[in-house]
Design an enzyme around this catalytic site. Structure first.
Site, PDB file in Angstrom:
ATOM      1  N   LYS A  78      26.589  10.498  16.473  1.00  0.00           N
ATOM      2  CA  LYS A  78      26.616  10.976  15.071  1.00  0.00           C
ATOM      3  C   LYS A  78      26.524   9.838  14.073  1.00  0.00           C
ATOM      4  O   LYS A  78      25.983  10.016  12.978  1.00  0.00           O
ATOM      5  CB  LYS A  78      27.873  11.818  14.816  1.00  0.00           C
ATOM      6  CG  LYS A  78      29.187  11.113  15.075  1.00  0.00           C
ATOM      7  CD  LYS A  78      29.854  11.611  16.324  1.00  0.00           C
ATOM      8  CE  LYS A  78      30.857  10.631  16.856  1.00  0.00           C
ATOM      9  NZ  LYS A  78      31.920  11.216  17.624  1.00  0.00           N
ATOM     10  N   VAL A  81      27.253  16.990  16.642  1.00  0.00           N
ATOM     11  CA  VAL A  81      28.265  17.725  15.865  1.00  0.00           C
ATOM     12  C   VAL A  81      28.768  18.872  16.732  1.00  0.00           C
ATOM     13  O   VAL A  81      27.970  19.675  17.220  1.00  0.00           O
ATOM     14  CB  VAL A  81      27.686  18.306  14.554  1.00  0.00           C
ATOM     15  CG1 VAL A  81      28.792  18.992  13.746  1.00  0.00           C
ATOM     16  CG2 VAL A  81      27.005  17.230  13.723  1.00  0.00           C
ATOM     17  N   LYS A 129      29.604  14.015  10.566  1.00  0.00           N
ATOM     18  CA  LYS A 129      29.180  15.334  11.062  1.00  0.00           C
ATOM     19  C   LYS A 129      28.845  16.257   9.888  1.00  0.00           C
ATOM     20  O   LYS A 129      28.001  17.149  10.011  1.00  0.00           O
ATOM     21  CB  LYS A 129      30.285  15.915  11.943  1.00  0.00           C
ATOM     22  CG  LYS A 129      30.470  15.110  13.240  1.00  0.00           C
ATOM     23  CD  LYS A 129      31.751  15.462  13.955  1.00  0.00           C
ATOM     24  CE  LYS A 129      31.880  14.714  15.279  1.00  0.00           C
ATOM     25  NZ  LYS A 129      33.219  14.838  15.885  1.00  0.00           N
TER      26      LYS A 129
END
Ligand code: HSE
Length: 388
Positions: A91, A118, A191
């Site tokens: 991420k 995510v 995220k």
């Protein structure tokens, strides 16, 4: 399909196990500085040299599970330019370099997928993109950090200690290498950036998102909120409103009977609201070796089987992040009822020199600014938005 895995930590080894379970995927090289305990039989395919992977014509796809932006970015670019598909749960990398990497993949006629970046094992991004094919996303929100949820849940249920639970989350492999990214909200922020940009086709950057974590929470906050029938969760939220995107990360107090309050252990709960479909929530394992590893391999299988994914929208939207109209009432705990605080507070109780307040409706920007200012000054404070 012959693949390589770059980085053989918790997620890399989870991906290896899931590839074995899936069948039809052969891991032929692993980029690592040294072998992993329990995997000594793989020592022959371990290399510390990226060129052994990027330069190997047999390898069609590379899983990047090193984490961090560099050298992961350099290695991913090398693989894309060598004509290899890339799948990554990273991420940090996708939040920081999404457009650049997608453009590079397209220019080289290969795929870049990151469903597991995510929600760990939850096919959240997969379903977000799928929903977008024939609907308009209005809002995304959720609990996306398993470590924080694990800590908050144990504090709420068992009165557990913050530091002790963080240590356990690190031992299990939920937490980041530097767990301040979890508890200060940075992991949730990344995220949020990824989910927001996919949901709204925007180009929002990490610095556009307001972020306050749970690092200043104390047992007394959990106890006070519980007494009032509330449970605290660390939330991401992004909403299309009046020609802009309100987007922030903050602790939020939910009614004890809400879905959010009942998210246990390290689970995540991610919700979208779209014009036609209404509200849909996705619940499951947001971190850990096998959940994240299997999600990585789901992307590998889709690429191997030629399944297309609708990644982009209809071009980049002109919508920008703007939190200037976002307002909530807040729970605030602090150590002094000064003249700055008093006008902001609707009701309060003082217990043993600690002030437990419910604020008047306050701009989110102002609350975050106050929280960060107090943190910098080393002054006691915690806040949580009231979900109402
Ligand atoms: N540290 C992260 C979490 C790992 O706890 O959710 C999964 O992204």
């Amino acid at each position: 399909m012959k693949i390589a895995i770059m980085g053989f930590g918790t997620v890399g080894s989870g991906a290896y196990e899931s590839a074995k379970a899936a069948g039809g995927i052969e891991v032929v090289k692993i980029l690592a500085r040294h072998g992993r305990e329990g995997y000594e039989y793989l020592n022959e395919i371990i290399t510390p040299d990226i060129d052994d992977i990027a330069g190997d014509p047999e390898i069609e796809l590379v899983v990047e599970s090193m984490g961090g932006v560099e050298p992961a970015k350099e290695y991913v670019l090398k693989c894309l330019r060598a004509g290899k598909h890339v799948v990554t749960p990273n991420k940090n990398l996708i939040s920081a370099c999404y457009s650049e990497l997608m453009e590079e993949a397209a220019a080289n006629g290969v795929k870049l997928r990151f469903t597991s970046a995510v929600g760990g094992g939850i096919p959240w991004l997969f379903n977000l993109l799928r929903t977008k094919r024939c609907d308009e996303i209005l809002q995304v929100r959720g609990i996306v950090n398993g470590t924080c949820n694990y800590i908050l849940d144990a504090m709420y249920d068992k009165g557990a200690d913050f530091g002790e639970m963080l240590k356990i989350a690190q031992e299990i492999g939920y937490a980041e290498a530097d767990p301040s990214a979890d508890i200060e909200g940075t992991d949730t922020l990344r995220k949020t950036v990824i989910s927001t940009n996919l949901a709204f086709d925007t180009a929002i950057q990490e610095e556009d998102v307001l972020c306050y974590g749970i690092d200043t929470i104390q047992a007394c906050d959990i106890a006070y909120l519980k007494e009032k029938g509330l449970a605290c969760k660390l939330m991401m939220k992004a909403e299309k409103k009046a020609g802009a995107i309100e987007v922030y990360v903050e602790p939020t107090a939910f009614s004890a009977d809400s879905l959010e309050a009942n998210v246990k252990l390290n689970n995540n709960l991610i919700t979208l609201t779209a014009k036609n479909i209404g509200t849909q929530s996705f619940y499951g394992q947001g971190a850990g070796m096998m959940p994240t590893g299997q999600s990585v391999i789901q992307d590998v299988i889709d690429i191997r089987d030629g399944k297309e994914q609708n990644v982009g929208g209809k071009g980049v939207s002109s919508l920008k992040a703007d939190n200037s109209n976002a307002v909530h009432r807040y729970y605030i705990r602090h150590d002094r009822m000064c003249e700055h605080m008093e006008p902001l507070v609707d009701t309060y109780e003082e217990r043993d020199g600690i002030y437990y307040c419910i604020s008047k409706p306050l701009p989110v920007e102002k609350m975050h600014e106050m929280g960060h200012h107090r943190k910098e000054k080393g002054r006691e404070m915690f806040f949580a938005a009231l979900d109402e």
